[in-house]
Design a protein around this motif. Structure first.
Motif, mmCIF file in Angstrom:
data_model
loop_
_atom_site.group_PDB
_atom_site.id
_atom_site.type_symbol
_atom_site.label_atom_id
_atom_site.label_comp_id
_atom_site.label_asym_id
_atom_site.label_seq_id
_atom_site.Cartn_x
_atom_site.Cartn_y
_atom_site.Cartn_z
ATOM 1 N N GLN A 1 -20.212 70.976 32.395
ATOM 2 C CA GLN A 1 -20.249 69.594 32.853
ATOM 3 C C GLN A 1 -20.907 68.700 31.801
ATOM 4 O OE1 GLN A 1 -22.344 69.698 36.573
ATOM 5 N NE2 GLN A 1 -20.718 70.756 37.681
ATOM 6 N N ILE A 2 -22.011 69.187 31.245
ATOM 7 C CA ILE A 2 -22.727 68.410 30.222
ATOM 8 C C ILE A 2 -21.873 68.260 28.967
ATOM 9 C CG2 ILE A 2 -24.748 68.407 28.700
ATOM 10 C CD1 ILE A 2 -26.252 69.842 31.006
ATOM 11 N N ALA A 3 -21.166 69.330 28.600
ATOM 12 C CA ALA A 3 -20.306 69.277 27.414
ATOM 13 C C ALA A 3 -19.222 68.219 27.558
ATOM 14 C CB ALA A 3 -19.692 70.647 27.159
ATOM 15 N N ALA A 4 -18.733 68.025 28.795
ATOM 16 C CA ALA A 4 -17.723 66.989 29.027
ATOM 17 C C ALA A 4 -18.284 65.605 28.701
ATOM 18 C CB ALA A 4 -17.248 67.036 30.475
ATOM 19 N N TRP A 5 -19.562 65.382 29.007
ATOM 20 C CA TRP A 5 -20.214 64.118 28.674
ATOM 21 C C TRP A 5 -20.455 63.998 27.166
ATOM 22 C CZ3 TRP A 5 -21.300 59.747 31.263
ATOM 23 C CH2 TRP A 5 -21.228 59.768 32.658
ATOM 24 N N ALA A 6 -20.785 65.121 26.527
ATOM 25 C CA ALA A 6 -21.204 65.081 25.123
ATOM 26 C C ALA A 6 -20.056 64.838 24.157
ATOM 27 C CB ALA A 6 -21.913 66.389 24.761
ATOM 28 N N SER A 7 -18.856 65.296 24.524
ATOM 29 C CA SER A 7 -17.738 65.244 23.590
ATOM 30 C C SER A 7 -16.809 64.076 23.863
ATOM 31 C CB SER A 7 -16.944 66.550 23.658
ATOM 32 O OG SER A 7 -15.786 66.468 22.859
ATOM 33 N N LYS A 8 -16.653 63.205 22.886
ATOM 34 C CA LYS A 8 -15.635 62.162 22.931
ATOM 35 C C LYS A 8 -14.387 62.760 22.292
ATOM 36 C CE LYS A 8 -18.869 58.289 22.818
ATOM 37 N NZ LYS A 8 -19.287 57.043 22.128
ATOM 38 N N GLN A 9 -13.650 63.504 23.097
ATOM 39 C CA GLN A 9 -12.585 64.363 22.598
ATOM 40 C C GLN A 9 -11.596 63.619 21.712
ATOM 41 O OE1 GLN A 9 -9.324 66.693 24.975
ATOM 42 N NE2 GLN A 9 -11.280 67.718 25.269
ATOM 43 N N SER A 10 -11.259 64.244 20.586
ATOM 44 C CA SER A 10 -10.291 63.772 19.586
ATOM 45 C C SER A 10 -10.839 62.698 18.659
ATOM 46 C CB SER A 10 -8.988 63.263 20.241
ATOM 47 O OG SER A 10 -8.362 64.286 20.986
ATOM 48 N N GLU A 11 -12.059 62.184 18.910
ATOM 49 C CA GLU A 11 -12.643 61.204 17.997
ATOM 50 C C GLU A 11 -13.273 61.916 16.806
ATOM 51 O OE1 GLU A 11 -15.154 58.251 19.627
ATOM 52 O OE2 GLU A 11 -13.734 57.650 21.192
ATOM 53 N N ARG A 12 -13.403 61.228 15.689
ATOM 54 C CA ARG A 12 -13.937 61.832 14.469
ATOM 55 C C ARG A 12 -15.441 62.076 14.614
ATOM 56 N NH1 ARG A 12 -10.311 61.708 10.297
ATOM 57 N NH2 ARG A 12 -8.502 60.323 10.573
ATOM 58 N N LEU A 13 -15.883 63.219 14.038
ATOM 59 C CA LEU A 13 -17.300 63.584 14.039
ATOM 60 C C LEU A 13 -17.815 63.646 12.607
ATOM 61 C CD1 LEU A 13 -17.745 66.529 16.591
ATOM 62 C CD2 LEU A 13 -18.925 64.332 16.642
ATOM 63 N N THR A 14 -19.019 63.150 12.389
ATOM 64 C CA THR A 14 -19.603 63.240 11.054
ATOM 65 C C THR A 14 -20.035 64.672 10.745
ATOM 66 O OG1 THR A 14 -21.757 62.618 11.992
ATOM 67 C CG2 THR A 14 -20.389 60.851 11.053
ATOM 68 N N ALA A 15 -20.527 65.390 11.766
ATOM 69 C CA ALA A 15 -20.967 66.777 11.589
ATOM 70 C C ALA A 15 -21.120 67.430 12.955
ATOM 71 C CB ALA A 15 -22.302 66.827 10.833
ATOM 72 N N ARG A 16 -21.072 68.759 12.980
ATOM 73 C CA ARG A 16 -21.247 69.470 14.241
ATOM 74 C C ARG A 16 -22.625 69.209 14.828
ATOM 75 N NH1 ARG A 16 -19.277 73.598 17.330
ATOM 76 N NH2 ARG A 16 -20.861 74.777 18.476
ATOM 77 N N SER A 17 -23.602 68.995 13.959
ATOM 78 C CA SER A 17 -24.970 68.769 14.434
ATOM 79 C C SER A 17 -25.055 67.535 15.334
ATOM 80 C CB SER A 17 -25.923 68.626 13.249
ATOM 81 O OG SER A 17 -25.516 67.564 12.400
ATOM 82 N N ALA A 18 -24.171 66.558 15.101
ATOM 83 C CA ALA A 18 -24.164 65.356 15.944
ATOM 84 C C ALA A 18 -23.736 65.706 17.363
ATOM 85 C CB ALA A 18 -23.228 64.308 15.344
ATOM 86 N N LEU A 19 -22.741 66.578 17.485
ATOM 87 C CA LEU A 19 -22.269 67.013 18.799
ATOM 88 C C LEU A 19 -23.343 67.851 19.503
ATOM 89 C CD1 LEU A 19 -19.941 67.271 20.856
ATOM 90 C CD2 LEU A 19 -19.170 69.286 19.566
ATOM 91 N N GLU A 20 -23.949 68.771 18.761
ATOM 92 C CA GLU A 20 -24.986 69.621 19.346
ATOM 93 C C GLU A 20 -26.195 68.807 19.778
ATOM 94 O OE1 GLU A 20 -25.538 72.366 16.174
ATOM 95 O OE2 GLU A 20 -23.983 73.753 16.891
ATOM 96 N N GLY A 21 -26.542 67.805 18.952
ATOM 97 C CA GLY A 21 -27.674 66.952 19.285
ATOM 98 C C GLY A 21 -27.427 66.161 20.561
ATOM 99 N N LYS A 22 -26.213 65.651 20.709
ATOM 100 C CA LYS A 22 -25.865 64.900 21.918
ATOM 101 C C LYS A 22 -25.904 65.808 23.135
ATOM 102 C CE LYS A 22 -24.549 61.172 24.057
ATOM 103 N NZ LYS A 22 -25.454 60.017 24.170
ATOM 104 N N PHE A 23 -25.434 67.040 22.984
ATOM 105 C CA PHE A 23 -25.445 67.994 24.088
ATOM 106 C C PHE A 23 -26.876 68.283 24.536
ATOM 107 C CE2 PHE A 23 -25.800 72.347 25.660
ATOM 108 C CZ PHE A 23 -24.853 72.357 26.672
ATOM 109 N N MET A 24 -27.785 68.501 23.586
ATOM 110 C CA MET A 24 -29.176 68.796 23.928
ATOM 111 C C MET A 24 -29.852 67.598 24.576
ATOM 112 S SD MET A 24 -29.418 71.909 23.312
ATOM 113 C CE MET A 24 -31.157 72.025 23.743
ATOM 114 N N GLU A 25 -29.513 66.410 24.103
ATOM 115 C CA GLU A 25 -30.071 65.187 24.687
ATOM 116 C C GLU A 25 -29.649 65.058 26.152
ATOM 117 O OE1 GLU A 25 -29.073 60.442 24.405
ATOM 118 O OE2 GLU A 25 -29.017 61.614 22.535
ATOM 119 N N LEU A 26 -28.380 65.288 26.424
ATOM 120 C CA LEU A 26 -27.871 65.190 27.792
ATOM 121 C C LEU A 26 -28.378 66.325 28.668
ATOM 122 C CD1 LEU A 26 -24.231 64.142 26.895
ATOM 123 C CD2 LEU A 26 -25.874 62.751 28.162
#
Length: 212
Positions: free
Chosen positions: A131-156
C-alpha cells in the motif's frame, strides 16, 4: 551468437475440439488451476499490450487479480503510461505465457475502469508495504536515482506507521471484457493446437481451429 538451432519439442499432449467447453472461461480456469498445481512460476503474470496516440504498441507484465464471466481484472497507478493509453484507447491485449506446461492464452478486449468500491476492497487487502509503495511510486515518471524512490518509501512508512494507509486517488484498476480468447497447446513437430473463441453479436461464443 547463433540462435537458429535453439528449439525444443513440445510433447505434453494436444488439444482437441471435443475437449472444448462452450465457454472459454471454463477452459481458462482449468488451465490456470493446472498452471498453479504444476508450480508454473508466476502463473497469474500476464503481458498486457496497449497503444499510444501514435499507434505505437507498448507491453509490460502485470498480475491478474480476478476473473469471471465479466472479465479479467488488474490494478495499476492511474497516472501510468498504460492507464493514459487506455484513457484514449480502451482496446487491450493480454497474454499468459505458460511455457512450462507448453501453453499460452491470448485475450483481446476492452478495458473498463473498476468502481471505487472494488478498488477500495482490493487495496485494503494488500500488505501494508505494498500500500505504501503505491503512494511512493509515481509510475512511469522519470527518476533521478533509486535512492529517491527508497527515500520516499521510508518517509511514507514513518508517516503511516500508526494508522491505516488511505487509497490514493491516483490508484485504481481495470476489468478487461474479452472479445476473443485464444488457447495454444504445443504439439510435436510444430503441429501446435490453436483454438480461437470469439464473442458474436448475440454475446455468445463461437470457436474455430487455427493453423499453427
Amino acid at each position: 551468437m547463433d540462435l537458429s538451432d535453439i528449439r525444443r519439442e513440445y510433447t505434453r499432449g494436444g488439444l482437441r475440439r471435443n475437449d472444448l467447453p462452450d465457454s472459454p472461461l471454463q477452459l481458462f480456469e482449468h488451465w490456470l488451476k493446472q498452471a498453479i498445481e504444476t508450480k508454473v512460476p508466476d502463473p497469474t503474470a500476464m503481458t498486457i499490450a496497449t497503444v499510444d496516440e501514435n499507434g505505437q504498441p507498448f507491453q509490460r507484465i502485470v498480475l491478474l487479480k480476478d476473473y469471471s464471466d465479466d472479465g479479467f481484472v488488474f490494478y495499476t497507478n492511474l497516472g501510468s503510461r498504460k492507464a493514459l493509453h487506455l484513457k484514449n484507447n480502451s482496446q487491450i491485449s493480454l497474454h499468459f505465457p505458460w511455457h512450462f506446461i507448453e501453453r499460452q492464452v491470448h485475450i483481446t478486449g476492452d478495458a473498463e475502469p473498476l468502481t471505487k468500491k472494488e478498488v477500495f476492497k482490493y487495496f485494503t487487502s494488500r500488505p501494508k508495504e505494498s500500500q505504501i509503495a503505491a503512494w511512493a511510486s509515481k509510475q512511469s515518471e522519470r527518476l533521478t536515482a533509486r535512492s529517491a524512490l527508497e527515500g520516499k518509501f521510508m518517509e511514507l512508512k514513518q508517516q503511516f506507521a500508526k494508522g491505516e494507509v488511505p487509497v490514493p486517488t491516483f490508484w485504481g484498476g481495470y476489468r478487461v471484457k474479452p472479445k476473443s480468447i485464444e488457447f495454444w497447446q504445443g504439439g510435436e513437430h510444430r503441429l501446435h493446437d490453436r483454438f480461437l473463441y470469439q464473442r458474436n453479436d448475440d454475446d455468445q461464443w463461437g470457436v474455430e481451429r487455427l493453423a499453427p
